[in-house]
Structures are given as structure tokens and as C-alpha cells.
Design a protein around this motif. Structure first.
Motif, PDB file in Angstrom:
ATOM      1  N   ILE A  38      16.313  -7.268 -12.596  1.00 43.84           N
ATOM      2  CA  ILE A  38      15.671  -6.846 -11.360  1.00 43.84           C
ATOM      3  C   ILE A  38      14.231  -7.339 -11.367  1.00 43.84           C
ATOM      4  CG2 ILE A  38      14.951  -4.852  -9.990  1.00 43.84           C
ATOM      5  CD1 ILE A  38      17.333  -3.355 -11.388  1.00 43.84           C
ATOM      6  N   LYS A  39      13.803  -7.975 -10.277  1.00 44.21           N
ATOM      7  CA  LYS A  39      12.426  -8.463 -10.166  1.00 44.21           C
ATOM      8  C   LYS A  39      11.586  -7.396  -9.458  1.00 44.21           C
ATOM      9  CE  LYS A  39      14.927 -12.116 -11.052  1.00 44.21           C
ATOM     10  NZ  LYS A  39      16.387 -11.993 -11.232  1.00 44.21           N
ATOM     11  N   VAL A  40      10.597  -6.891 -10.167  1.00 45.19           N
ATOM     12  CA  VAL A  40       9.772  -5.802  -9.660  1.00 45.19           C
ATOM     13  C   VAL A  40       8.372  -6.347  -9.395  1.00 45.19           C
ATOM     14  CG1 VAL A  40       8.880  -3.494 -10.101  1.00 45.19           C
ATOM     15  CG2 VAL A  40      11.100  -4.173 -11.049  1.00 45.19           C
ATOM     16  N   ILE A  41       7.928  -6.275  -8.147  1.00 42.61           N
ATOM     17  CA  ILE A  41       6.614  -6.787  -7.748  1.00 42.61           C
ATOM     18  C   ILE A  41       5.739  -5.599  -7.375  1.00 42.61           C
ATOM     19  CG2 ILE A  41       5.381  -8.307  -6.150  1.00 42.61           C
ATOM     20  CD1 ILE A  41       8.129  -9.718  -5.698  1.00 42.61           C
ATOM     21  N   VAL A  42       4.638  -5.412  -8.107  1.00 40.11           N
ATOM     22  CA  VAL A  42       3.762  -4.268  -7.861  1.00 40.11           C
ATOM     23  C   VAL A  42       2.356  -4.756  -7.537  1.00 40.11           C
ATOM     24  CG1 VAL A  42       5.073  -2.705  -9.335  1.00 40.11           C
ATOM     25  CG2 VAL A  42       3.188  -4.026 -10.310  1.00 40.11           C
ATOM     26  N   GLY A  43       1.595  -3.918  -6.851  1.00 39.31           N
ATOM     27  CA  GLY A  43       0.222  -4.263  -6.513  1.00 39.31           C
ATOM     28  C   GLY A  43      -0.266  -3.418  -5.357  1.00 39.31           C
ATOM     29  N   PRO A  44      -1.528  -3.577  -4.972  1.00 40.07           N
ATOM     30  CA  PRO A  44      -2.097  -2.788  -3.878  1.00 40.07           C
ATOM     31  C   PRO A  44      -1.393  -3.054  -2.548  1.00 40.07           C
ATOM     32  CG  PRO A  44      -3.812  -3.936  -5.125  1.00 40.07           C
ATOM     33  CD  PRO A  44      -2.503  -4.498  -5.573  1.00 40.07           C
ATOM     34  N   GLY A 209      -6.318   4.881   4.318  1.00 37.86           N
ATOM     35  CA  GLY A 209      -4.874   4.947   4.485  1.00 37.86           C
ATOM     36  C   GLY A 209      -4.152   5.112   3.165  1.00 37.86           C
ATOM     37  N   VAL A 210      -4.567   4.363   2.151  1.00 38.70           N
ATOM     38  CA  VAL A 210      -3.956   4.486   0.830  1.00 38.70           C
ATOM     39  C   VAL A 210      -4.198   5.881   0.271  1.00 38.70           C
ATOM     40  CG1 VAL A 210      -4.039   3.665  -1.558  1.00 38.70           C
ATOM     41  CG2 VAL A 210      -4.063   2.023   0.325  1.00 38.70           C
ATOM     42  N   LEU A 211      -5.432   6.378   0.424  1.00 38.31           N
ATOM     43  CA  LEU A 211      -5.756   7.717  -0.075  1.00 38.31           C
ATOM     44  C   LEU A 211      -4.852   8.782   0.547  1.00 38.31           C
ATOM     45  CD1 LEU A 211      -9.649   8.025  -0.249  1.00 38.31           C
ATOM     46  CD2 LEU A 211      -8.044   8.408  -2.103  1.00 38.31           C
ATOM     47  N   PHE A 212      -4.760   8.767   1.859  1.00 39.38           N
ATOM     48  CA  PHE A 212      -4.088   9.867   2.525  1.00 39.38           C
ATOM     49  C   PHE A 212      -2.581   9.659   2.656  1.00 39.38           C
ATOM     50  CE2 PHE A 212      -8.517  10.267   4.012  1.00 39.38           C
ATOM     51  CZ  PHE A 212      -8.759  11.543   3.542  1.00 39.38           C
ATOM     52  N   LYS A 213      -2.136   8.413   2.688  1.00 34.03           N
ATOM     53  CA  LYS A 213      -0.694   8.175   2.813  1.00 34.03           C
ATOM     54  C   LYS A 213      -0.017   8.101   1.449  1.00 34.03           C
ATOM     55  CE  LYS A 213       2.721   5.099   4.920  1.00 34.03           C
ATOM     56  NZ  LYS A 213       2.939   3.914   5.787  1.00 34.03           N
ATOM     57  N   ASP A 214      -0.609   7.347   0.535  1.00 32.43           N
ATOM     58  CA  ASP A 214       0.045   7.116  -0.750  1.00 32.43           C
ATOM     59  C   ASP A 214      -0.300   8.161  -1.806  1.00 32.43           C
ATOM     60  OD1 ASP A 214       1.190   4.896   0.304  1.00 32.43           O
ATOM     61  OD2 ASP A 214      -0.201   3.465  -0.579  1.00 32.43           O
ATOM     62  N   VAL A 215      -1.369   8.905  -1.592  1.00 30.63           N
ATOM     63  CA  VAL A 215      -1.761   9.876  -2.609  1.00 30.63           C
ATOM     64  C   VAL A 215      -1.650  11.308  -2.077  1.00 30.63           C
ATOM     65  CG1 VAL A 215      -3.571  10.622  -4.184  1.00 30.63           C
ATOM     66  CG2 VAL A 215      -3.300   8.186  -3.694  1.00 30.63           C
ATOM     67  N   VAL A 216      -2.403  11.639  -1.026  1.00 32.01           N
ATOM     68  CA  VAL A 216      -2.431  13.022  -0.540  1.00 32.01           C
ATOM     69  C   VAL A 216      -1.031  13.504  -0.147  1.00 32.01           C
ATOM     70  CG1 VAL A 216      -3.278  14.547   1.284  1.00 32.01           C
ATOM     71  CG2 VAL A 216      -4.836  12.932   0.189  1.00 32.01           C
ATOM     72  N   LYS A 217      -0.327  12.718   0.662  1.00 34.65           N
ATOM     73  CA  LYS A 217       0.992  13.145   1.118  1.00 34.65           C
ATOM     74  C   LYS A 217       2.014  13.143  -0.015  1.00 34.65           C
ATOM     75  CE  LYS A 217       2.680  11.833   5.024  1.00 34.65           C
ATOM     76  NZ  LYS A 217       3.142  10.988   6.146  1.00 34.65           N
ATOM     77  N   ARG A 218       1.967  12.109  -0.847  1.00 33.63           N
ATOM     78  CA  ARG A 218       2.975  12.004  -1.913  1.00 33.63           C
ATOM     79  C   ARG A 218       2.835  13.130  -2.931  1.00 33.63           C
ATOM     80  NH1 ARG A 218       6.356   8.455  -3.420  1.00 33.63           N
ATOM     81  NH2 ARG A 218       5.525   6.874  -2.005  1.00 33.63           N
ATOM     82  N   ALA A 269      -2.335   4.204  -7.338  1.00 29.41           N
ATOM     83  CA  ALA A 269      -2.297   3.634  -5.987  1.00 29.41           C
ATOM     84  C   ALA A 269      -3.056   2.307  -5.890  1.00 29.41           C
ATOM     85  CB  ALA A 269      -2.875   4.632  -4.984  1.00 29.41           C
ATOM     86  N   PHE A 270      -3.487   1.771  -7.015  1.00 31.64           N
ATOM     87  CA  PHE A 270      -4.180   0.483  -7.074  1.00 31.64           C
ATOM     88  C   PHE A 270      -5.483   0.473  -6.282  1.00 31.64           C
ATOM     89  CE2 PHE A 270       0.171  -0.812  -8.155  1.00 31.64           C
ATOM     90  CZ  PHE A 270      -0.057  -1.618  -9.257  1.00 31.64           C
ATOM     91  N   LEU A 271      -6.217   1.586  -6.313  1.00 34.02           N
ATOM     92  CA  LEU A 271      -7.540   1.596  -5.708  1.00 34.02           C
ATOM     93  C   LEU A 271      -8.613   1.269  -6.737  1.00 34.02           C
ATOM     94  CD1 LEU A 271      -7.403   4.619  -3.245  1.00 34.02           C
ATOM     95  CD2 LEU A 271      -7.622   2.196  -2.674  1.00 34.02           C
ATOM     96  N   LEU A 272      -8.381   1.641  -7.981  1.00 32.40           N
ATOM     97  CA  LEU A 272      -9.356   1.348  -9.035  1.00 32.40           C
ATOM     98  C   LEU A 272      -8.664   1.334 -10.391  1.00 32.40           C
ATOM     99  CD1 LEU A 272      -9.893   4.440 -10.291  1.00 32.40           C
ATOM    100  CD2 LEU A 272     -11.299   4.609  -8.253  1.00 32.40           C
ATOM    101  N   PHE A 273      -9.369   0.815 -11.380  1.00 30.92           N
ATOM    102  CA  PHE A 273      -8.853   0.796 -12.753  1.00 30.92           C
ATOM    103  C   PHE A 273     -10.031   0.944 -13.702  1.00 30.92           C
ATOM    104  CE2 PHE A 273      -9.875  -3.525 -11.623  1.00 30.92           C
ATOM    105  CZ  PHE A 273     -10.341  -4.141 -12.777  1.00 30.92           C
ATOM    106  N   ASP A 274      -9.728   1.184 -14.970  1.00 32.91           N
ATOM    107  CA  ASP A 274     -10.806   1.418 -15.926  1.00 32.91           C
ATOM    108  C   ASP A 274     -10.551   0.653 -17.213  1.00 32.91           C
ATOM    109  OD1 ASP A 274      -8.608   3.092 -16.583  1.00 32.91           O
ATOM    110  OD2 ASP A 274      -9.894   4.306 -17.846  1.00 32.91           O
TER     111      ASP A 274
END
Length: 419
Positions: A38-44, A209-218, A269-274
Motif C-alpha cells: 500500500i502506498k501511503v502519502i502523508v503531509g500537510p 482551517g487545519v486547527l479547527f477542522k483537523d484538530v478541534v473537531k477530531r 496535523a503538520f502545522l509544526l515540528f520540533d
């Protein structure tokens, strides 16, 4: 369900009529297309994962379904999916599922379809969610590819700027540096680069949108404003050290545990990394503050409070984004007298390269002396002779106290394979 698939097919047909900037990594991915992994493509979000998948699948017949569609929320009978796909596309060996993380228990469907012989490509915008389910249910049966906003090389392709022998001319270098400055401030999200849109408005909306759709709601976040404050604070303070305790105190969180959880959601959610501080002592590395970076300098510039850009820190962030593209294992480092090295790149058990990033290299400033002094000190402590200072446009080599320092213009490093 059939109408949903037909609608997505029309969207696909429209996409296939467009021309896209060739993405890095596609050739390698295409070499693996025919195997049954299976080819899995991830990113922002909006970084070009779907286009990357389409470029992989170019020339083969495939079915397409985008799960970023409210009509598919709560879908329980997964047999309806396959039935509708076959009705619309007929028997096809390749399936492309976009934003698969929006389908509950998606891994069970993908697992079953793979066992039936389908060749599957999936994309997702949540790194931990995907990796957790993949490691649990699909161990050893998938390949993953990370797609980030355009690299500088891809940005130049989108701008029809060719790197050739003319780059030795001062005029061409000036044009190139103009592109680099624009890239530094607008970033590499494809729609920002290829379309005439309001960059700042688009990227601020994407961030929210990422904050509220991909994080807050999830994750059913109870304090969305606190999450927003944390994300904004960290992006504003990119390329700096942080600790969860200091974040708790600065932003008024009730517990360090909540800050850690929220930070994890933002990275997923690919907003930041450390990155961690390098030390041969594991305990010291774990207990030291980390440094935070954003995945796109354009988004950083769009959302943070400062009116004038800090190009030095944006340059450092740009390098931090590039190092993972090269699959480098990197850290920051503090010498025994507390001088900071931006990046220590590790190969095996040894530090192979030490990199400082500096916008201003004018000899009249103390910056150059400070950066060189820190590199030499760190090189001796870590037994590393590959010492690099990435500059805006200064190119040269100097030997100081028996140590060779290479000064490499940022554009040159960004467009090279390895330095």
C-alpha cells in the motif's frame, strides 16, 4: 453512493486536464507502483499530496474516491464503496483513496481490499493517526512517502527559472536571490505559488482551517482558543527553544500534560515540528528544551504578529524543513560554554556535519566571528570537521585555528543534493 463516486470522477477528470509541477520523489514512487504494498502519502493539507498520487498513477487505470466529503461521514457499509466504484469504473486494479483518515476504521477496508489483490494508494493529513493504524493493522505491507509544500527547486520550476551555466552571471544571481526572497516570505504551498491569490489571507485561513477542522473537531478539544493560542505562539516563536513548562506558564494552561497533548495534535496535523538537543547522554537530550519550526515559512510569515520579517530565523526554518526532505537525522547543539549550533546532522553514531545559518555575513558585524567561534568549539567537542555556514549570498572558504569553514549561499545549498 454511486452519485458520490460519479461526482468524484468528474473532479478527477478535471484535475487530469491540468498541468502540474513535477514533484520530487515521484520517480522513486513510480518504481514501486506495481508491487502490492500500500502506498501511503502523508503531509500537510494543500501541500500537493493528491497531485503527487496522480503523478504516480499516470498512465494506469485507477478509481478515485475523496473522503474529504461530508456525504461519506458516518458511512458504515464499506461494501457499498466497492460496489459503487465498480459500477462507475469497472474492474480496475488500482484504487486511489484521498484523505483516508476521515473514514472511520479505514484501515480495515484497506486491509481487506489489499488481500483481494487491489493496488492501493492513499493520502492523509494526520501523521500519527495514519502511522498508528498502519503499524497496528498493516505492519510491513505499506510504503510511506511524505509530501511537503514545494521545495525551492520545485518553486523555481513553477516560476520557469532554469538553473544552468548562466547562474555564474551577476544578473542571473540577482534574479535567483529575488526568487529566494519571495520563496522565504510566501512559502511553497502550491496554490500560493502557481495562482494569483492573496497569499496572507489564504495561508491564515489554511492555518485556522487545519486547527479547527483537523484538530478541534477530531479530538473534541474543549479549549479551542487555548489550542489556537499555542499554535500561534509557537509559529511566531519558530526557530527558538521551548519547554512545555514555560509554555504552560506563558499561555496560562492549567497543566503541562494539556500543553503536551495540544502540541502533539499540532505536530500530527503538520502545522509544526520540533528537534531535540544533541547529547551523547540520552537523559540530557530528553530533559533539554526543544526547538520548534513550522512546515512552511510563508504560513509563519502570514500568521505571526511581527510586521517586518526576521529573515535570519526564516532562513533557519527553511533549512529545518529541507533536512527532513533529505532524510537527515538532525538536532541542535549547545557547546560547553553554551554557544548554539543550529543543526548537527548525525550519520550512524557520529555527527557528520555542523551547520550554522546566518543572513548577515558582513565582516564589520560581530555575527561572522560569533558563528565561526561556535562552529570551531562544537567541531572540537564533537570531533567533526565538516563545518558549514549557510549565508544569504556569501560564497567562500576560510581556515580559522586549523579548522576549515565553508560558506555556502542558501540558494546553492537548497538546490544541491547534499552538502
Amino acid at each position: 453512493m454511486k452519485n458520490v463516486v460519479l461526482g468524484h470522477k468528474r473532479e478527477l477528470d478535471t484535475l487530469l486536464t491540468r498541468e502540474f509541477v513535477p514533484r520530487e520523489g515521484v520517480e522513486y514512487a513510480r518504481k514501486n507502483l506495481e508491487n502490492n504494498l500500500i502506498k501511503v502519502i502523508v503531509g500537510p493539507r494543500r501541500a500537493g499530496k493528491s497531485v503527487f498520487a496522480l503523478q504516480i498513477l499516470s498512465g494506469v487505470d485507477f478509481a478515485y474516491l475523496n473522503f474529504d466529503d461530508e456525504r461519506l461521514v458516518g458511512l458504515s457499509d464499506y461494501d457499498d464503496i466497492l460496489k459503487a466504484i465498480i459500477q462507475v469504473y469497472g474492474e480496475t486494479p488500482y484504487l486511489f483513496f484521498d484523505e483516508i483518515q476521515n473514514l472511520d476504521k479505514w484501515e480495515l477496508l484497506v486491509n481487506r481490499l489489499q488481500r483481494r489483490g487491489f493496488n492501493i494508494v492513499i493520502t492523509g493529513s494526520n501523521s500519527k493517526l495514519l502511522s498508528r493504524e498502519l503499524s497496528t493493522h498493516l505492519t510491513g505491507r505499506y510504503l510511506d512517502f511524505q509530501v511537503l509544500p514545494f521545495s525551492f527547486t520545485e518553486y523555481l520550476k513553477a516560476r520557469d527559472f532554469a538553473l544552468d551555466q548562466r547562474i555564474d552571471l551577476k544578473e542571473e544571481q540577482g534574479t535567483l536571490l529575488n526568487h529566494l526572497d519571495a520563496y522565504l516570505l510566501t512559502g511553497g504551498f502550491p496554490e500560493v505559488v502557481v495562482k494569483d491569490i492573496d497569499q496572507q489571507g489564504y495561508l491564515k485561513t489554511l492555518f485556522e482551517g487545519v486547527l479547527f477542522k483537523d484538530v478541534v473537531k477530531r479530538y473534541k478539544i474543549r479549549q479551542p482558543q487555548k489550542l489556537y493560542d499555542l499554535g500561534l505562539y509557537l509559529l511566531t516563536n519558530h526557530s527558538n527553544e521551548f519547554s512545555f513548562t514555560k509554555l504552560k506558564n506563558a499561555l496560562g494552561f492549567k497543566s503541562v500534560h494539556t500543553v503536551e497533548n495540544y502540541f502533539g495534535f499540532l505536530t500530527e496535523a503538520f502545522l509544526l515540528f520540533d528537534t531535540e538537543r544533541f547529547s551523547y547522554k540520552l537523559r540530557e537530550s530528553i530533559r533539554s528544551p526543544r526547538k520548534v519550526y513550522g512546515y512552511d515559512t510563508g504560513m509563519i510569515h502570514a500568521v505571526k504578529f511581527r510586521t517586518s520579517p526576521d529573515r535570519g530565523r526564516l532562513m533557519e526554518n527553511l533549512v529545518a524543513i529541507e533536512l527532513p526532505r533529505r532524510r537527515d537525522d538532525f538536532y541542535y547543539y549547545k557547546t560547553k560554554n553554551n554557544k548554539e549550533i543550529d543543526f548537527a546532522v548525525k550519520e550512524g553514531l557520529e555527527i557528520a556535519r555542523l551547520i550554522q545559518v546566518c543572513y548577515e555575513m558582513d565582516p564589520l558585524y560581530l555575527t561572522k566571528e560569533r558563528e565561526i567561534s561556535a562552529l570551531i568549539k562544537a567541531g572540537r567537542e564533537l570531533n567533526c570537521d565538516n563545518l558549514i555556514i549557510l549565508t544569504w549570498d556569501y560564497d567562500g572558504e576560510e581556515t580559522v585555528n586549523g579548522k576549515k569553514i565553508r560558506f555556502i549561499p542558501l540558494w546553492q545549498w537548497l538546490t544541491s543534493k547534499r552538502a
